[in-house]
Design an enzyme around this catalytic site. Sequence first.
Site, mmCIF file in Angstrom:
data_model
loop_
_atom_site.group_PDB
_atom_site.id
_atom_site.type_symbol
_atom_site.label_atom_id
_atom_site.label_comp_id
_atom_site.label_asym_id
_atom_site.label_seq_id
_atom_site.Cartn_x
_atom_site.Cartn_y
_atom_site.Cartn_z
ATOM 1 N N LYS A 263 0.844 -1.207 0.000
ATOM 2 C CA LYS A 263 0.000 0.000 0.000
ATOM 3 C C LYS A 263 0.873 1.248 0.000
ATOM 4 O O LYS A 263 1.676 1.450 0.899
ATOM 5 C CB LYS A 263 -0.926 -0.003 1.230
ATOM 6 N N ASP A 268 -2.618 10.085 3.801
ATOM 7 C CA ASP A 268 -4.025 9.711 3.914
ATOM 8 C C ASP A 268 -4.767 10.736 4.765
ATOM 9 O O ASP A 268 -4.777 10.651 5.992
ATOM 10 C CB ASP A 268 -4.136 8.307 4.539
ATOM 11 N N LYS A 275 -10.285 12.922 7.967
ATOM 12 C CA LYS A 275 -9.893 12.477 9.310
ATOM 13 C C LYS A 275 -9.892 13.673 10.264
ATOM 14 O O LYS A 275 -9.735 14.813 9.824
ATOM 15 C CB LYS A 275 -8.473 11.902 9.266
ATOM 16 N N ASP A 286 1.439 6.120 5.789
ATOM 17 C CA ASP A 286 0.489 5.215 5.151
ATOM 18 C C ASP A 286 1.042 4.570 3.877
ATOM 19 O O ASP A 286 0.344 3.822 3.201
ATOM 20 C CB ASP A 286 -0.822 5.961 4.864
ATOM 21 N N ASP A 345 -12.270 7.196 3.474
ATOM 22 C CA ASP A 345 -11.086 6.917 4.287
ATOM 23 C C ASP A 345 -10.719 5.436 4.262
ATOM 24 O O ASP A 345 -9.637 5.052 4.706
ATOM 25 C CB ASP A 345 -11.337 7.390 5.729
ATOM 26 N N GLU A 347 -9.546 3.743 1.921
ATOM 27 C CA GLU A 347 -8.988 3.858 0.570
ATOM 28 C C GLU A 347 -7.938 2.791 0.272
ATOM 29 O O GLU A 347 -7.705 2.459 -0.879
ATOM 30 C CB GLU A 347 -8.382 5.257 0.378
ATOM 31 N N ARG A 349 -7.854 -0.453 0.760
ATOM 32 C CA ARG A 349 -8.406 -1.633 0.085
ATOM 33 C C ARG A 349 -8.762 -1.327 -1.368
ATOM 34 O O ARG A 349 -8.755 -2.204 -2.209
ATOM 35 C CB ARG A 349 -9.607 -2.147 0.884
HETATM 36 N N1 BES Z 1 -4.496 4.344 6.869
HETATM 37 C C1 BES Z 1 -5.671 4.104 7.609
HETATM 38 C C2 BES Z 1 -5.480 3.053 8.694
HETATM 39 C C3 BES Z 1 -4.667 3.465 9.878
HETATM 40 C C4 BES Z 1 -5.277 4.086 10.950
HETATM 41 C C5 BES Z 1 -3.334 3.153 9.964
HETATM 42 C C6 BES Z 1 -4.542 4.428 12.057
HETATM 43 C C7 BES Z 1 -2.611 3.499 11.063
HETATM 44 C C8 BES Z 1 -3.211 4.112 12.117
HETATM 45 C C9 BES Z 1 -6.774 3.609 6.687
HETATM 46 O O1 BES Z 1 -6.754 4.092 5.405
HETATM 47 C C10 BES Z 1 -8.054 4.044 7.305
HETATM 48 O O2 BES Z 1 -8.293 5.221 7.353
HETATM 49 N N2 BES Z 1 -8.847 3.092 7.764
HETATM 50 C C11 BES Z 1 -10.083 3.393 8.392
HETATM 51 C C12 BES Z 1 -11.106 2.435 7.869
HETATM 52 C C13 BES Z 1 -12.513 2.769 8.252
HETATM 53 C C14 BES Z 1 -12.955 4.044 7.547
HETATM 54 C C15 BES Z 1 -13.396 1.618 7.894
HETATM 55 C C16 BES Z 1 -9.881 3.201 9.897
HETATM 56 O O3 BES Z 1 -9.168 2.287 10.292
HETATM 57 O O4 BES Z 1 -10.410 4.012 10.646
HETATM 58 ZN ZN ZN Z 2 -4.934 4.680 4.683
HETATM 59 MN MN MN Z 3 -7.762 5.964 5.238
#
Ligand code: BES
Ligand code: ZN
Ligand code: MN
Length: 492
Positions: A263, A268, A275, A286, A345, A347, A349
């Site tokens: 990834k 992000d 966020k 990220d 968010d 993104e 996947r």
């Molecule tokens: N890059 C984030 C995941 C992440 C969060 C990595 C905190 C490290 C620390 C990912 O893209 C994300 O935002 N995931 C969301 C998914 C949700 C919207 C279903 C998450 O984990 O909040």
């Molecule tokens: Zn992310």
């Molecule tokens: Mn994200």
Amino acid sequence: MQFSIKTSALEKTRTACAIVAVTGGELSASARALDAASGNALSEALATGDLANKAGATLLIGEAAAAQRVLLVSMGEEREVGEKAFVDALRSAFRFLQTTAAGDAVSCLHEAAVGQRSTAWKMRQQVLVAREIGYRFEQLKTKREPAPRGPKSIVLLADRAESASLATEVARAEAIANGMQLAKDLGNLPPNVCTPSYLAETARKIARDFKLKVDVLDQKQMESLKMGALLAVARGSTQPPKLIVLHYSGAPARQAPVALIGKGITFDSGGISLKPGADMDEMKFDMSGAGSVLGTIRAIAEMKLKINVVGIVPACENMPSGHATRPGDILTTMSGQTVEVLNTDAEGRLILCDALTFAARFKPAVAIDIATLTGACVIALGHANSGLFTRQDALAAELLAAGKEVGDPCWRMPLDDEYQEQLKSPFADMANIGGRAAGAVTAACFLSRYAKDFDWAHLDVAGTAWKSGQNKGSTGRPVPLLSRFLISRAPG
Ligand code: BES
Ligand code: ZN
Ligand code: MN
């Protein structure tokens, strides 16, 4: 810092500093020989009681035989040292060395008995820990800290019978450390420097340095491949997306490659599903999955491993703008399956699903994706273990063992079909989120729908690839796990 193997006796080895282990109050074998050759310099120092009987305690004494100094390192009061105590003791020993003026050192710390761990393991840990302690990221500071002192070269003493295989092991550990360093630098670089184009340039540089083949696909090429999900994430940013394909060919072409898919979200923001502001800077990490793919390929190229690997990095930025993808948008992925975006968010996947579909063209023996995919994985496993998801038990066993062997562990998580229900959408083939419950699992379930044509594993490294807080920074994980996995798959 450079490591090498020697087979001489410690008491006859000229060095600025001999480093020896003291376990349960007793000197290791080489330390006893050095003691005898130096008129009991070591045992007399021990007799003062100045070395605390606690793992990581250190005591520096003056000249003994051919050594200008001796660093006594306590491994604790037990005769048998735990793995964590050993690594902690290494950390404290190498940190201490930075305060000395010793330009070189000879270590026998691997003489301590650490469970069933081999000398190879104990030497590998010394290399990795020393390089971890020595790591600095100061390229963007105008006032730099003075360079740390301490040895530039460290000799590890070995028995003659084992010395050739241990030399290979130590060289491999150094290659892993070099790969980790690259991954750390990429993670630590700010998002205005480490852009998708910068990742592509880095891949090109690795290709030049190690004579590998690299392809960088641009937006137009992604459009003709119909990568609707990857392009949807990139849409909000002014940074052009890149799909990096780095080929390492260490085996005959007929041998199916291992595909590593990382990834590469260079920042992000969450996109339209923005966020919260606190700690948003940390979302520069990220792209750690991408960094680990480039770092691992650098490592195995340096090792000249007899294996084929294709690294695939979908790289873009997730930003809000008038062009950005909205919640509610429905995308057609490269696979043809449609996705309703309920949260922009989620993104990771979306870029990975098209990269997985793309990976099929290389007919991989196995595909492993590496991603800082979910905050839910951090809640589930914290910062010690990466989340491992796969349907193949044999592959799970291989990855679990590889991680354990190099102190970069992962923990297997479920992938039952029951969780797939959470991804149902009334308007498209699936939604891109599955609700709060089991968020790391539903993210993996989403990916599994694009990985049907090959053996596949997913590593969620959201909790392990970087540390937050005061000493925030990239860890270089899971470069050790991936490198070790490839080493055990390669012949010889
Ligand atoms: N890059 C984030 C995941 C992440 C969060 C990595 C905190 C490290 C620390 C990912 O893209 C994300 O935002 N995931 C969301 C998914 C949700 C919207 C279903 C998450 O984990 O909040
Ligand atoms: Zn992310
Ligand atoms: Mn994200």
